[in-house]
Design a protein around this motif. Structure first.
Motif, short mmCIF file in Angstrom:
data_model
loop_
_atom_site.label_atom_id
_atom_site.label_comp_id
_atom_site.label_asym_id
_atom_site.label_seq_id
_atom_site.Cartn_x
_atom_site.Cartn_y
_atom_site.Cartn_z
N ASN A 101 0.85 -1.18 0.00
CA ASN A 101 0.00 0.00 0.00
C ASN A 101 0.89 1.24 0.00
OD1 ASN A 101 -2.39 1.62 0.24
ND2 ASN A 101 -3.35 -0.03 1.41
N VAL A 102 0.29 2.38 0.14
CA VAL A 102 1.01 3.65 0.11
C VAL A 102 1.96 3.74 1.31
CG1 VAL A 102 0.77 6.16 0.12
CG2 VAL A 102 -0.94 4.74 -1.06
N ILE A 103 3.19 4.20 1.05
CA ILE A 103 4.18 4.38 2.12
C ILE A 103 4.57 5.85 2.18
CG2 ILE A 103 6.08 3.76 0.57
CD1 ILE A 103 7.55 2.66 3.05
N SER A 104 4.81 6.36 3.37
CA SER A 104 5.15 7.77 3.55
C SER A 104 6.58 8.04 3.10
CB SER A 104 4.97 8.18 5.01
OG SER A 104 5.96 7.56 5.81
N LYS A 105 6.85 9.27 2.74
CA LYS A 105 8.20 9.68 2.34
C LYS A 105 9.16 9.56 3.52
CE LYS A 105 6.71 12.85 -1.31
NZ LYS A 105 6.68 14.27 -1.78
N ALA A 106 8.66 9.82 4.72
CA ALA A 106 9.51 9.72 5.91
C ALA A 106 10.00 8.29 6.11
CB ALA A 106 8.74 10.19 7.14
N ASP A 107 9.12 7.30 5.86
CA ASP A 107 9.53 5.90 6.01
C ASP A 107 10.54 5.50 4.94
OD1 ASP A 107 8.03 5.43 8.27
OD2 ASP A 107 6.29 4.66 7.19
N VAL A 108 10.36 6.00 3.73
CA VAL A 108 11.33 5.72 2.66
C VAL A 108 12.69 6.30 3.03
CG1 VAL A 108 11.93 6.15 0.25
CG2 VAL A 108 9.56 5.62 0.86
N LYS A 109 12.70 7.50 3.61
CA LYS A 109 13.96 8.12 4.03
C LYS A 109 14.63 7.29 5.13
CE LYS A 109 15.88 12.41 5.91
NZ LYS A 109 15.57 13.75 6.47
N THR A 110 13.84 6.78 6.07
CA THR A 110 14.37 5.94 7.14
C THR A 110 15.07 4.71 6.57
OG1 THR A 110 12.68 6.66 8.71
CG2 THR A 110 13.76 4.55 9.16
N LEU A 111 14.43 4.05 5.61
CA LEU A 111 15.01 2.86 4.99
C LEU A 111 16.28 3.20 4.23
CD1 LEU A 111 11.76 1.13 3.68
CD2 LEU A 111 13.11 0.50 5.67
N ALA A 112 16.28 4.34 3.54
CA ALA A 112 17.47 4.75 2.78
C ALA A 112 18.66 4.96 3.71
CB ALA A 112 17.17 6.02 2.00
#
Length: 536
Positions: A101-112
């Motif tokens: 489903n949709v993921i927040s930009k903040a979570d993508v940044k955390t993973l990066a």
């Protein structure tokens, strides 16, 4: 609109985009179920996926850098934390990450930030965030979604997010309608409309605009409007299996049977993977017995033809037909065992007599007979700890008032007596299938453009006055759908050319799970509910 096809498309995309080579798929509990509903183990193996791991069961093991890892998880905070840990200490060579489903930009940044070794090759959103039970049926496997007449917040969030994913996967931007007088339906409709507005760019990119056809409609209904349907014994194959044995994510446990073989302790009943089941899941119990007999006779005939393998030609013919022969053998064993147990349960519990009484009570008004039954119940269970005599008496007093759950009726099985009168079929020869779900009338009114806007308003007051009848309908039942209603939708899809209907629910109920739904909703609100009954 085919929900199985939509989910399969996403999973196929995941396995293909990672390229050739040995792969592992890393999932959470929910995505494991999502995948297993649409693909068999052997089908996944054909896509070079040789290892299945759960993200919450992280284990240290030998270096597996030679394997590619496909991550398919829901975008929850718990999963983000677990995936972050995985990326800090990567077990596999490369990672292809897909969120359901949709993921927040903040979570993508955390993973990066956690991907210090740069093992991540891909991060994408796919919209397979629901259980595809059948082509026209989906579920979220939630029993106990309400507390009284209000949502448990985590279940409201799960259902709204899951329905957004459903719309994106089916590429539909619907008018949202809901059952008036139902707070849960109103809340869910508002939440979905807000998510559609918030993700408008995503919807614009995924859903083509077609102004020449009527807009799809998402209709949100309340299980309390029809508490009778989940309580009745069913006589079609799929519904009988669920009522008497329970279908859990397309799996049926037969481990309780004496002397059952190891391979039959748990059987898979999935229409996409079992041709016999696909053709016969809506057959009634009498028909299924005859069909099973014919299947056994065909198998015995083919088995006899393979008894003699005397020449190279015989051997070649056997080898060529062996996979089909083996598959048919498994099908025969599976369905003979299941039908045999159904037959035993019908006899043991005298379900023909029970079902006839249920149908009479739900489809015909005979107050004297029903009062006699309540009196017998009272005498037999007067001192039982769970005696519900007071509620039954109140239900009889209120019978005929015409009130339904959506306009104030409580979510209680004992009130089912109030709601049975008007929805039987006159002149039906089969006394065990007289009852028709209320959903059938509702959907037929919607298809014909007759569903009253004051009873089923649109969110935001969207104008339906143009009278264009919808071609695509998604109906979602808060509090759970049933296989009887799935059959109803299947029949409507066949009856009305050009109309496609998909049914979903917080879960797929049998009578046992429905009672659990009621108990869960009434915990802590029993006194309020009792006062409501007395004021009827």
């Amino acid at each position: 609109m085919n929900v199985i096809q939509a989910v399969k498309m996403y999973i196929t995309k995941m396995t293909e985009e990672s390229g050739p080579g040995m792969k592992v798929i890393l999932m959470d509990k929910e995505t494991t179920s999502i995948v297993s509903m649409v693909f068999s183990h052997s089908e996944i193996l054909q896509k070079e996926v040789y290892l299945f791991e759960r993200i919450e069961s992280h284990t240290k093991c030998d270096n597996l850098k030679h394997m590619k890892c496909i991550v398919f998880i829901r975008p929850t905070s718990e999963n983000i934390a677990l995936l972050s840990r995985e990326l800090r200490y990567p077990k596999y060579g490369v990672y292809f990450i897909y969120f359901s489903n949709v993921i927040s930009k903040a979570d993508v940044k955390t993973l990066a930030e956690c991907d210090e070794q740069e093992t991540v090759r891909e991060v994408q959103e796919v919209f397979a965030d629901y259980l595809a039970v059948d082509r026209h049926l989906f579920s979220f496997n939630i029993v106990g979604c309400l507390h009284g007449r209000s949502w448990h917040q985590q279940h409201l969030q799960r259902c709204s997010q899951g329905l957004l994913a459903l719309l994106l996967s089916l590429k539909k931007r619907p008018v949202v309608r809901y059952q008036a007088g139902s707070e849960p339906c109103s809340r869910l409709a508002d939440r979905i409309k807000e998510l559609m507005r918030r993700e408008s760019v995503l919807m614009d990119n995924n859903i083509p605009f077609n102004g020449d056809v009527p807009p799809p409609q998402l209709l949100i209904l309340d299980r309390r409007d029809d508490p009778v349907t989940p309580l009745l014994h069913q006589w079609t194959y799929q519904a009988m299996v669920h009522e008497l044995l329970t279908i859990n994510n397309n799996r049926v446990s037969l481990a309780h049977l004496p002397d059952v073989s190891k391979e039959l302790k748990e059987v898979v009943l999935a229409p996409e993977q079992d041709e016999f089941y696909a053709k016969n899941r809506y057959a009634n119990f009498g028909e299924i017995g005859q069909t099973i007999k014919a299947l056994m006779e065909e198998f015995q005939r083919k088995a006899k033809s393979h008894q003699k393998v005397e020449s190279i030609a015989d051997m070649k013919n056997f080898v060529e037909t062996y996979p089909l022969f083996k598959k048919m053998s498994g099908t025969v064993s599976r369905h003979v065992t299941v039908v045999g147990e159904l037959s035993a349960l019908v006899s043991r519990h005298r379900l023909l007599a029970v079902s006839e009484l249920e149908q009479e009570m739900s489809c015909h008004a005979d107050h004297a007979d029903h009062l006699q039954l309540v009196a017998l119940y009272g005498l037999r269970y007067e001192k039982h700890a769970s005696n519900a005599l007071a509620e039954l008496v109140e239900a009889l007093r209120g019978a005929g008032d015409g009130g339904r759950g959506g306009s104030g009726g409580g979510l209680s099985a004992v009130l089912a007596l109030e709601y049975g009168g008007a929805h039987g079929l006159s002149g039906v020869e089969n006394i065990y299938t007289q009852h028709t779900p209320l959903l059938k009338d509702t959907l037929e009114d919607l298809i014909k453009g007759k569903l009253r806007e004051n009873l089923y308003p649109t969110v935001g007051g969207e104008d339906l006055s143009m009278g264009r009848r919808p071609q695509d309908i998604i109906v979602f039942i808060v509090g759970g759908a049933t296989y009887e209603e799935a059959l109803c939708v299947h029949q409507l899809n066949q009856t009305y050319t050009g109309v496609k209907i998909v049914l979903g629910g917080t879960t797929i109920h049998n009578s046992t799970s429905f009672i659990e739904e009621i108990k869960s909703a009434m915990q802590g609100v029993h006194r309020t509910h009792t006062r409501h009954i007395k004021n009827v």
